[in-house]
Every structure is written in structure tokens, then in C-alpha cells.
Design an enzyme around this catalytic site. Structure first.
Site, PDB file in Angstrom:
ATOM      1  N   CYS A  73       0.839  -1.201   0.000  1.00  5.16           N
ATOM      2  CA  CYS A  73       0.000   0.000   0.000  1.00  5.16           C
ATOM      3  C   CYS A  73       0.878   1.257   0.000  1.00  5.16           C
ATOM      4  O   CYS A  73       1.613   1.483  -0.954  1.00  5.16           O
ATOM      5  CB  CYS A  73      -1.003  -0.028   1.152  1.00  5.16           C
ATOM      6  SG  CYS A  73      -2.334   1.200   0.954  1.00  5.16           S
ATOM      7  N   HIS A 121      -3.878  -4.802  -0.416  1.00  7.03           N
ATOM      8  CA  HIS A 121      -3.505  -5.270   0.920  1.00  7.03           C
ATOM      9  C   HIS A 121      -3.525  -6.799   0.942  1.00  7.03           C
ATOM     10  O   HIS A 121      -4.598  -7.390   1.101  1.00  7.03           O
ATOM     11  CB  HIS A 121      -4.490  -4.734   1.968  1.00  7.03           C
ATOM     12  CG  HIS A 121      -4.333  -3.284   2.271  1.00  7.03           C
ATOM     13  ND1 HIS A 121      -3.460  -2.827   3.237  1.00  7.03           N
ATOM     14  CD2 HIS A 121      -4.909  -2.189   1.727  1.00  7.03           C
ATOM     15  CE1 HIS A 121      -3.523  -1.492   3.286  1.00  7.03           C
ATOM     16  NE2 HIS A 121      -4.385  -1.089   2.375  1.00  7.03           N
ATOM     17  N   GLU A 165      -2.690  -8.625   3.311  1.00  8.24           N
ATOM     18  CA  GLU A 165      -3.131  -9.044   4.650  1.00  8.24           C
ATOM     19  C   GLU A 165      -4.648  -9.028   4.789  1.00  8.24           C
ATOM     20  O   GLU A 165      -5.192  -9.578   5.755  1.00  8.24           O
ATOM     21  CB  GLU A 165      -2.479  -8.166   5.720  1.00  8.24           C
ATOM     22  CG  GLU A 165      -3.031  -6.761   5.865  1.00  8.24           C
ATOM     23  CD  GLU A 165      -2.484  -5.739   4.874  1.00  8.24           C
ATOM     24  OE1 GLU A 165      -2.710  -4.532   5.100  1.00  8.24           O
ATOM     25  OE2 GLU A 165      -1.839  -6.153   3.881  1.00  8.24           O
TER      26      GLU A 165
END
Length: 208
Positions: free
Chosen positions: A84, A188, A190
């Protein structure tokens, strides 16, 4: 002996979620703000959420951290992943809240998303396709799929060959950049469930 994965702690808001995702992908992670640890790391991950300016200031505030990152990545050849705003910081500069210098590792600048269609909302938020460009089809880490994005600014690369993948949000936006042993993803991993974990696993197995 297990590799040392240095996850740089400079106050980024997604630090802990990235840490957990890397662990879920099988990594032994060292969360660190110590440039000496970074100089000895096998791989380096730079997270980041919020504004380009705030993240750049946070990174610059750690004495010798940028020098350590640069030495380990560009001299030592350690694989690097920016996530990001951690990816956006690879640019020459960001234009959020004024002009802020970036690392300058991937030529370009970070600009506001300005769609011509008023129905297209900013920030670009939610799940979207990651489309790998033809010249990057053989990249060992970036693959086609669907990932989670959340950003109002986008990476405008100067050299098209540094762009590994695109996504579409009223216009084409860079989803990933790749230059040698440096990789950056706008999405992202994650938050991208199976696709994100698979991306992180491929990064951990990448020997550029």
C-alpha cells in the site's frame, strides 16, 4: 537456519495485520525499527497506510533506516516488498498534502485518483481484479486474482516496464510494481484472504 524477515516498524497502521499475515504464510518475522537488524535481514517488508507525507516522515524519523534499507536491498540484493503506502514510497515523490520526496527506487510519482466519471468513488475501496501485464507474466510473485484495495492516491510509474499489474477503477490504476529485487503492491495482501496469503508465500519463496 530460518530466514530473517524484517518488517519495518515506523508507526504504520497496518503493521500488526501484516505481521499476522506473514506468520500465517509461514514466515518467522522480526518487527523492527533497528537499522542494524535491517542490514542483516534476508528479506524486508515495508507496510503503510494513511498519507504518503505522514508515512515518509515516519520512515525518515528513524535514524539511518533508509540508508540501511537501501544498502541491504540495492547492494545486498535482499528481496523487498512494499505494501500500500509502503509501495507508494518507492516513487520519486508523492503529491499528497504538498510535494514529499519518496525513496526513488521506482521512478514515478503518487497522484490523487481523479476519475472522469463522477459515479466512480474515491477512495478506491474493496475487492478488485489484479491483471498481470504481458511483460510480467513470468514474475514469480504476482499472479492474476482478486485483492482488497483501499487508497485515494495511485502510483503513476514513469517506465511502463516497472508496472507488473493493473486494476481498474474508472481508469487503469497500478496494482503492482516490480524492478529487480524490489516489489510493491497497492492492494492489501493481509486483507485479501487466500489470494493475499498466496502472494506472501510466493514472496517468501522468491530468489530474484
Amino acid at each position: 537456519m530460518a530466514e530473517v524477515i524484517a518488517l519495518i516498524d515506523y508507526g504504520a497502521g497496518n503493521l500488526h495485520s501484516v505481521h499476522n499475515a506473514l506468520k500465517a504464510a509461514g514466515a518467522e518475522v522480526t518487527v523492527t525499527a533497528d537499522p542494524y537488524v535491517v542490514r542483516a535481514a534476508d528479506r524486508i517488508v515495508l507496510p503503510g497506510v494513511g498519507s504518503f507525507k505522514a508515512c515518509a516522515q515516519g520512515l525518515n524519523a528513524i535514524p539511518h533506516m533508509i540508508e540501511a534499507m537501501t544498502e541491504r536491498v540495492h547492494v545486498g540484493g535482499a528481496p523487498f516488498l512494499g505494501i500500500c503506502v509502503g509501495m507508494q514510497l518507492l516513487a520519486d515523490r508523492g503529491l499528497e498534502h504538498g510535494v514529499t520526496p519518496g525513496l526513488g527506487w521506482v521512478p514515478g510519482e503518487v497522484r490523487l485518483i481523479e476519475p472522469t466519471d463522477l459515479a466512480i468513488k474515491v477512495p478506491h475501496m474493496g475487492w478488485n481484479d489484479v491483471a498481470v501485464l504481458p511483460h510480467a507474466k513470468d514474475h514469480p510473485v504476482i499472479e492474476e486474482g482478486e485483492a482488497y484495495f483501499l487508497h485515494s492516491y495511485h502510483f503513476a510509474a514513469r517506465d511502463w516496464h516497472d508496472v507488473a499489474a493493473m486494476t481498474d477503477h474508472g481508469e487503469g490504476l497500478v496494482a503492482a510494481v516490480a524492478k529487480g529485487n524490489v516489489l510493491g503492491v497497492q492492494f492489501h495482501p493481509e486483507k485479501s484472504q487466500a489470494y493475499g496469503l498466496a502472494t506472501l508465500r510466493r514472496f517468501l519463496e522468491w530468489y530474484p
